[in-house]
Design a protein around this motif. Structure first.
Motif, PDB file in Angstrom:
ATOM      1  N   GLY A  95       0.819  -1.231   0.153  1.00  0.00           N
ATOM      2  CA  GLY A  95       0.112   0.067  -0.079  1.00  0.00           C
ATOM      3  C   GLY A  95       0.745   1.339   0.135  1.00  0.00           C
ATOM      4  N   LEU A  96       2.122   1.378  -0.482  1.00  0.00           N
ATOM      5  CA  LEU A  96       2.867   2.399  -0.404  1.00  0.00           C
ATOM      6  C   LEU A  96       2.844   2.898  -1.759  1.00  0.00           C
ATOM      7  CD1 LEU A  96       5.686   1.258   1.964  1.00  0.00           C
ATOM      8  CD2 LEU A  96       3.945   2.902   2.424  1.00  0.00           C
ATOM      9  N   PHE A  97       1.616   3.304  -2.338  1.00  0.00           N
ATOM     10  CA  PHE A  97       1.545   3.738  -3.705  1.00  0.00           C
ATOM     11  C   PHE A  97       2.586   4.952  -4.114  1.00  0.00           C
ATOM     12  CE2 PHE A  97      -2.495   1.665  -2.192  1.00  0.00           C
ATOM     13  CZ  PHE A  97      -2.339   0.484  -3.042  1.00  0.00           C
ATOM     14  N   ASP A  98       2.441   6.046  -3.223  1.00  0.00           N
ATOM     15  CA  ASP A  98       3.241   7.143  -3.665  1.00  0.00           C
ATOM     16  C   ASP A  98       4.601   6.769  -3.936  1.00  0.00           C
ATOM     17  OD1 ASP A  98       1.164   8.866  -3.637  1.00  0.00           O
ATOM     18  OD2 ASP A  98       1.294   9.415  -1.423  1.00  0.00           O
ATOM     19  N   LYS A  99       5.269   5.757  -3.024  1.00  0.00           N
ATOM     20  CA  LYS A  99       6.693   5.444  -3.289  1.00  0.00           C
ATOM     21  C   LYS A  99       6.728   4.714  -4.569  1.00  0.00           C
ATOM     22  CE  LYS A  99      10.570   5.885  -1.001  1.00  0.00           C
ATOM     23  NZ  LYS A  99      11.417   7.316  -1.208  1.00  0.00           N
ATOM     24  N   ALA A 100       5.654   3.616  -4.861  1.00  0.00           N
ATOM     25  CA  ALA A 100       5.923   2.646  -5.876  1.00  0.00           C
ATOM     26  C   ALA A 100       5.711   3.722  -7.085  1.00  0.00           C
ATOM     27  CB  ALA A 100       4.748   1.819  -5.719  1.00  0.00           C
ATOM     28  N   SER A 141      -5.246   3.524  -7.334  1.00  0.00           N
ATOM     29  CA  SER A 141      -5.348   3.099  -5.766  1.00  0.00           C
ATOM     30  C   SER A 141      -5.408   4.504  -4.697  1.00  0.00           C
ATOM     31  CB  SER A 141      -4.357   2.201  -5.279  1.00  0.00           C
ATOM     32  OG  SER A 141      -4.113   0.946  -6.057  1.00  0.00           O
ATOM     33  N   ILE A 142      -4.861   5.352  -5.329  1.00  0.00           N
ATOM     34  CA  ILE A 142      -4.852   6.473  -4.652  1.00  0.00           C
ATOM     35  C   ILE A 142      -5.733   7.521  -5.256  1.00  0.00           C
ATOM     36  CG2 ILE A 142      -2.736   6.474  -3.670  1.00  0.00           C
ATOM     37  CD1 ILE A 142      -1.547   8.560  -5.731  1.00  0.00           C
ATOM     38  N   ALA A 143      -6.764   7.022  -6.118  1.00  0.00           N
ATOM     39  CA  ALA A 143      -7.825   7.894  -6.728  1.00  0.00           C
ATOM     40  C   ALA A 143      -7.467   8.891  -7.562  1.00  0.00           C
ATOM     41  CB  ALA A 143      -9.004   8.287  -5.654  1.00  0.00           C
ATOM     42  N   GLU A 168       6.604   6.735  -7.539  1.00  0.00           N
ATOM     43  CA  GLU A 168       8.000   7.339  -7.702  1.00  0.00           C
ATOM     44  C   GLU A 168       9.103   6.425  -8.454  1.00  0.00           C
ATOM     45  OE1 GLU A 168      11.722   8.546  -4.988  1.00  0.00           O
ATOM     46  OE2 GLU A 168       9.500   8.872  -4.047  1.00  0.00           O
ATOM     47  N   PHE A 169       9.002   5.063  -8.003  1.00  0.00           N
ATOM     48  CA  PHE A 169       9.935   4.145  -8.812  1.00  0.00           C
ATOM     49  C   PHE A 169       9.720   3.888  -9.961  1.00  0.00           C
ATOM     50  CE2 PHE A 169      11.468   3.912  -4.252  1.00  0.00           C
ATOM     51  CZ  PHE A 169      12.663   4.445  -4.519  1.00  0.00           C
ATOM     52  N   TYR A 170       8.155   3.754 -10.171  1.00  0.00           N
ATOM     53  CA  TYR A 170       7.708   3.048 -11.580  1.00  0.00           C
ATOM     54  C   TYR A 170       8.019   4.279 -12.497  1.00  0.00           C
ATOM     55  CZ  TYR A 170       5.175  -1.003 -10.365  1.00  0.00           C
ATOM     56  OH  TYR A 170       4.700  -2.315  -9.903  1.00  0.00           O
ATOM     57  N   SER A 171       7.864   5.565 -11.999  1.00  0.00           N
ATOM     58  CA  SER A 171       8.064   6.895 -13.018  1.00  0.00           C
ATOM     59  C   SER A 171       9.388   6.585 -13.368  1.00  0.00           C
ATOM     60  CB  SER A 171       7.761   8.076 -12.192  1.00  0.00           C
ATOM     61  OG  SER A 171       6.201   8.046 -12.042  1.00  0.00           O
ATOM     62  N   LYS A 172      10.171   6.500 -12.490  1.00  0.00           N
ATOM     63  CA  LYS A 172      12.016   6.501 -12.648  1.00  0.00           C
ATOM     64  C   LYS A 172      12.252   5.520 -13.887  1.00  0.00           C
ATOM     65  CE  LYS A 172      13.356   8.321  -8.374  1.00  0.00           C
ATOM     66  NZ  LYS A 172      14.127   8.561  -7.292  1.00  0.00           N
ATOM     67  N   THR A 173      11.465   4.029 -13.549  1.00  0.00           N
ATOM     68  CA  THR A 173      11.750   3.146 -14.435  1.00  0.00           C
ATOM     69  C   THR A 173      11.280   3.623 -15.580  1.00  0.00           C
ATOM     70  OG1 THR A 173      11.749   1.717 -12.625  1.00  0.00           O
ATOM     71  CG2 THR A 173      11.598   0.690 -14.682  1.00  0.00           C
ATOM     72  N   ILE A 174       9.922   4.026 -15.936  1.00  0.00           N
ATOM     73  CA  ILE A 174       9.535   4.484 -17.310  1.00  0.00           C
ATOM     74  C   ILE A 174      10.397   5.505 -17.982  1.00  0.00           C
ATOM     75  CG2 ILE A 174       7.708   5.610 -18.282  1.00  0.00           C
ATOM     76  CD1 ILE A 174       5.676   4.249 -15.651  1.00  0.00           C
ATOM     77  N   GLU A 175      10.875   6.361 -17.222  1.00  0.00           N
ATOM     78  CA  GLU A 175      11.860   7.317 -17.829  1.00  0.00           C
ATOM     79  C   GLU A 175      13.100   6.423 -18.502  1.00  0.00           C
ATOM     80  OE1 GLU A 175      13.425  10.235 -15.179  1.00  0.00           O
ATOM     81  OE2 GLU A 175      11.229  10.854 -14.512  1.00  0.00           O
ATOM     82  N   LEU A 176      13.363   5.443 -18.069  1.00  0.00           N
ATOM     83  CA  LEU A 176      14.652   4.884 -18.423  1.00  0.00           C
ATOM     84  C   LEU A 176      14.007   3.718 -19.673  1.00  0.00           C
ATOM     85  CD1 LEU A 176      16.355   3.630 -14.955  1.00  0.00           C
ATOM     86  CD2 LEU A 176      17.122   5.222 -16.817  1.00  0.00           C
ATOM     87  N   ASP A 177      12.821   3.469 -19.446  1.00  0.00           N
ATOM     88  CA  ASP A 177      12.393   2.669 -20.694  1.00  0.00           C
ATOM     89  C   ASP A 177      10.811   3.017 -20.632  1.00  0.00           C
ATOM     90  OD1 ASP A 177      11.512   0.839 -22.582  1.00  0.00           O
ATOM     91  OD2 ASP A 177      11.754  -0.865 -20.949  1.00  0.00           O
TER      92      ASP A 177
END
Length: 69
Positions: free
Chosen positions: A14-19, A46-48, A21-30
């Motif tokens: 449930g740490l969606f904001d942190k997830a 999940s965070i509406a 953040e990391f998904y966004s960085k990963t998407i920037e790379l790919d």
């Protein structure tokens, strides 16, 4: 922390904001990774933050319109 498993754990506990953040960085790379875009969109749902999620899902569909998974 940036391995796929670590991001999934963040999302699953449930740490969606942190997830996000990391998904966004990963998407920037790919930026063509529809899998990461999809899971990032799920976190936004999940965070509406539905508009952001919808925009990400549209982006994924534009990248791979025939990808049913």
């Amino acid at each position: 922390m940036n391995s796929y498993r670590e991001i999934v754990v963040l999302r699953d506990v449930g740490l969606f904001d942190k997830a996000i953040e990391f998904y966004s960085k990963t998407i920037e790379l790919d930026p063509t990774s529809t899998e990461y875009i999809y899971y990032c969109a799920r976190c936004y749902m999940s965070i509406a933050e539905f508009e952001t999620a919808a925009n990400l899902l549209k982006e994924a569909l534009e990248l791979k319109p025939n990808d049913i998974e």
